[in-house]
Scaffold this active site. Structure first.
Site, mmCIF file in Angstrom:
data_model
loop_
_atom_site.group_PDB
_atom_site.id
_atom_site.type_symbol
_atom_site.label_atom_id
_atom_site.label_comp_id
_atom_site.label_asym_id
_atom_site.label_seq_id
_atom_site.Cartn_x
_atom_site.Cartn_y
_atom_site.Cartn_z
ATOM 1 N N LYS A 1 0.988 -1.238 -0.106
ATOM 2 C CA LYS A 1 0.152 -0.003 -0.066
ATOM 3 C C LYS A 1 0.726 1.464 -0.009
ATOM 4 C CE LYS A 1 -3.676 2.451 2.603
ATOM 5 N NZ LYS A 1 -4.546 2.467 3.774
ATOM 6 N N GLU B 1 10.541 -4.553 4.789
ATOM 7 C CA GLU B 1 10.643 -5.921 4.364
ATOM 8 C C GLU B 1 10.281 -6.092 2.883
ATOM 9 O OE1 GLU B 1 9.039 -4.788 6.785
ATOM 10 O OE2 GLU B 1 8.756 -6.313 8.421
ATOM 11 N N GLY C 1 -4.930 -1.788 4.896
ATOM 12 C CA GLY C 1 -3.973 -2.933 4.374
ATOM 13 C C GLY C 1 -4.645 -4.163 4.719
ATOM 14 N N ARG C 2 -5.198 -4.389 6.103
ATOM 15 C CA ARG C 2 -5.875 -5.687 6.205
ATOM 16 C C ARG C 2 -7.032 -5.787 5.698
ATOM 17 N NH1 ARG C 2 -4.814 -2.195 10.289
ATOM 18 N NH2 ARG C 2 -6.634 -1.479 11.744
ATOM 19 N N GLU D 1 -5.283 -6.501 14.657
ATOM 20 C CA GLU D 1 -4.505 -5.090 14.362
ATOM 21 C C GLU D 1 -5.756 -3.989 14.404
ATOM 22 O OE1 GLU D 1 -1.047 -4.527 11.444
ATOM 23 O OE2 GLU D 1 -2.777 -3.983 10.280
ATOM 24 N N HIS E 1 -5.900 -32.868 17.699
ATOM 25 C CA HIS E 1 -4.894 -33.586 18.064
ATOM 26 C C HIS E 1 -3.585 -32.727 18.613
ATOM 27 C CE1 HIS E 1 -6.424 -37.230 16.684
ATOM 28 N NE2 HIS E 1 -7.192 -36.422 15.807
ATOM 29 N N LYS F 1 9.042 -0.627 14.319
ATOM 30 C CA LYS F 1 9.782 -0.079 13.027
ATOM 31 C C LYS F 1 10.587 1.010 13.254
ATOM 32 C CE LYS F 1 5.742 -0.830 10.141
ATOM 33 N NZ LYS F 1 4.687 -0.172 9.358
HETATM 34 O O1 F6P Z 1 3.103 -2.874 9.900
HETATM 35 C C1 F6P Z 1 1.783 -3.218 9.669
HETATM 36 C C2 F6P Z 1 1.328 -2.757 8.213
HETATM 37 O O2 F6P Z 1 1.383 -1.649 8.128
HETATM 38 C C3 F6P Z 1 0.112 -3.422 8.139
HETATM 39 O O3 F6P Z 1 -0.911 -2.752 8.535
HETATM 40 C C4 F6P Z 1 0.308 -3.477 6.614
HETATM 41 O O4 F6P Z 1 -0.913 -4.494 6.206
HETATM 42 C C5 F6P Z 1 1.522 -4.045 6.294
HETATM 43 O O5 F6P Z 1 2.335 -3.374 7.436
HETATM 44 C C6 F6P Z 1 2.052 -3.970 4.999
HETATM 45 O O6 F6P Z 1 1.994 -2.558 4.653
HETATM 46 P P1 F6P Z 1 2.212 -2.076 3.013
HETATM 47 O O7 F6P Z 1 1.112 -2.707 2.190
HETATM 48 O O8 F6P Z 1 2.271 -0.614 2.962
HETATM 49 O O9 F6P Z 1 3.418 -2.640 2.527
#
Ligand code: F6P
Length: 561
Positions: free
Chosen positions: A218, A224, A278-279, A365, A396, A521
């Site tokens: 987003k 990462e 995002g979620r 979240e 199990h 972060k």
């Molecule tokens: O660190 C959490 C977050 O901001 C989530 O809310 C989001 O889904 C994810 O990181 C990834 O963010 P992006 O789509 O901006 O890479």
């Protein structure tokens, strides 16, 4: 809101409806599910159906009176007004001053949903139409890689909401007969973790010339994802040359400038909007692009239609028949009033194995907050700890604790028709019937338990009676789907999304921001800078506490550079 206004804000916990529910807890604590389940009149109104999805609330520790009290709480919390505000595009994500309009992502073309006074549905469909054309070209082989070969593999790079939703849907559809037929000859891979092991695993067996990389972010700034995107850009250019990026890398983001700066052709960028959290983004290009390449756009469109069927149900149905509302109210009842802090998500269907990981983010979240939307410290806990595994595997593993240890409200999700039935000659029942036998049995085992008298009647030795007694009275809901198809996966997703929203609306929090993920972060940037300075200039670790200094120094000394 300034601090003066915040201090004047009225917390829902000060309301009469809240107090009334608190008083009601003793009565419910003196009632056993065994008795509640023998009240036929109650049972009839505790099984609700919408568009093929049946939800059985009868194993909740709640009476009709509990529901009436919860509806009063909903009124006090202005639940209806809040739902209407969500669909109206009001800035209900107050701390980020944004609309929350993931419902617009699955709205049919002719529906009008506005944000800032502008109908956003045509924008949604512009992107969907672009995805349809693009994914068709990849699927039929008219859009090819740098060496002219068809792009048969897709690696979707993304994390959190840019990963978990698409993974859930992909996993659900993989073995669905029509979808799997449409996916023949294609493979969808995910790369989420920045761990180099995940890179190696995601690329296992892949060739650059037949691989398309979809960078999903987003913000297009997530550390990462961007490092993984650079790693895969190098992987591609090392084999195919610089020019190959435009043919082998596309992006999904709200930040088109950063996509361009990264070197991805803007024509290969698929956008979405800041009013999509995002979620809550799996119904945007985040999910629709990779899934359409894998299964065809029409399949994914049916998934969107399933979600929309629940959106409409949620918006228009009276609360006593409204699935997400009832699920949300009863979750608040379980967490806040009965004091059960966790929830197990237990699909009796392997295709739904990634539901729990996805809902962990959607729920935790969203609702893991400590202050009200006005910024007032809350005197009650919000959110619940979600976890789960498909049945019968979980039986199990952790069910022992659920049966005789802690009380954990469970969501049992069963499916009438298996995607892949097996009928073995000579067996008492089919594999799917065996699975579903457990689905039905577990909910009752938790509810009824087993008494010492029953055990004695069975001749169980006295010294084992305490060990073999099940107190029961453990709540669950049972959700029964006809099958797992694109449509029903969309329904299930939207039920959970809206349930989480209902809970947040009742608790009076902002379910649509996530400030809690920021601190880690920021601290990671400091550590990153230290590691870089140590590696490049031999700088000793400084500015950290004793614990971090000791371990970081050890790491730097022994790690391979
Ligand atoms: O660190 C959490 C977050 O901001 C989530 O809310 C989001 O889904 C994810 O990181 C990834 O963010 P992006 O789509 O901006 O890479």
């Amino acid at each position: 809101m300034d601090s003066e206004a915040a201090s004047k804000a009225v917390l829902i916990s000060n309301s009469e409806a809240w107090q009334d529910l608190k008083n009601h807890v003793t009565e419910i604590n003196n009632t056993h599910l065994r008795d509640l389940l023998s009240d036929e009149e109650r049972l009839k109104s505790f099984i609700i159906e919408h568009d093929g999805v049946v939800v059985d609330f009868s194993r909740q520790r709640a009476t009709k009176e509990t529901l009436t009290k919860l509806f009063s709480l909903a009124k006090e919390a202005k639940l209806k007004e809040k739902i209407d505000k969500l669909f109206a595009g009001d800035h209900i994500n107050a701390t980020e001053n944004r609309s929350v309009l993931h419902v617009a992502l699955r709205a049919p073309r002719d529906v009008v949903i506005t944000s800032e006074g502008k109908n956003v549905v045509p924008d949604v469909w512009n992107v969907l139409d672009k995805i349809k054309v693009f994914s068709n070209k990849i699927r039929e082989g008219s859009l090819v890689g740098a060496t002219g070969k068809p792009l048969t593999d897709v690696v979707a790079i993304g994390i959190g909401g840019s990963f978990l939703g698409p993974l859930f849907v992909h996993t659900a559809l993989k073995t669905e007969p029509k979808a799997s037929e449409l996916a023949k000859g294609r493979k969808l891979h995910f790369l989420a973790n920045v761990d180099p092991i995940d890179v190696v695993r995601a690329l296992d067996g892949l060739k650059q010339e037949t691989t398309l990389v979809v960078v999903v972010s987003k913000t297009f700034t997530t550390a990462e994802t961007m490092l993984n995107a650079r790693t895969l850009r190098t992987w591609i250019t090392a084999a195919l040359g610089q020019g190959a990026v435009s043919k082998h890398m596309v992006a999904v983001s709200t930040n088109l400038k950063l996509v361009k700066d990264f070197g991805i052709n803007p024509e290969n960028a698929f956008t979405f909007w800041d009013w999509v959290g995002g979620r809550y983004s799996v119904c945007s290009a985040v999910g629709v692009l990779p899934l359409s390449i894998q299964y065809g756009f029409d399949t994914v469109n049916r998934f969107l239609q399933g979600a929309w069927s629940v959106d409409e149900h949620f918006r228009t149905t009276p609360f006593d028949k409204n699935l997400p509302v009832l699920l949300g109210l009863l979750s608040v009842w379980n967490v806040t009033f009965l004091g059960f802090p966790a929830r197990a998500i237990l699909p009796y269907c392997q295709a739904l194995e990634k539901l729990a990981p996805h809902i962990q983010q959607v729920s935790m979240e969203s609702n893991g907050k400590g202050v009200s939307i006005e910024g007032v410290q809350l005197p009650y806990e919000t959110g619940e700890i979600d976890f789960g595994e498909p049945g019968t595997n979980g039986q199990h593993s952790f069910y022992q604790l659920i049966h005789q240890g802690r009380v954990i409200p469970c969501d049992f999700i069963g499916v009438i028709e298996s995607q892949q039935p097996i009928y073995l000659k000579g067996e008492v029942v089919s594999n799917h019937d065996e699975l579903m036998s457990n689905f039905f049995a577990q909910a009752d085992a938790l509810a009824y338990g087993k008494t010492s008298d029953e055990l004695r009647a069975e001749g169980v030795p006295e010294k084992l009676i305490p060990h073999k007694t099940f107190k029961g009275n453990r709540p669950s809901v049972s959700i029964l789907l006809k099958n797992v198809t694109p449509f029903t996966v969309g329904q299930l997703l939207a039920i959970y999304e809206h349930r989480v929203a209902v809970q947040g609306f009742l608790w009076g929090i902002n379910s649509f921001d996530q400030w809690g993920v920021e601190l880690g972060k920021v601290l990671a940037s400091r550590v990153r800078a230290q590691i870089n300075a140590s590696h490049t200039k031999g700088k000793a670790v400084e500015g950290f506490n004793y614990s971090t200094t000791t371990l970081l120094t050890r790491y730097l000394k022994e790690s391979i550079q």
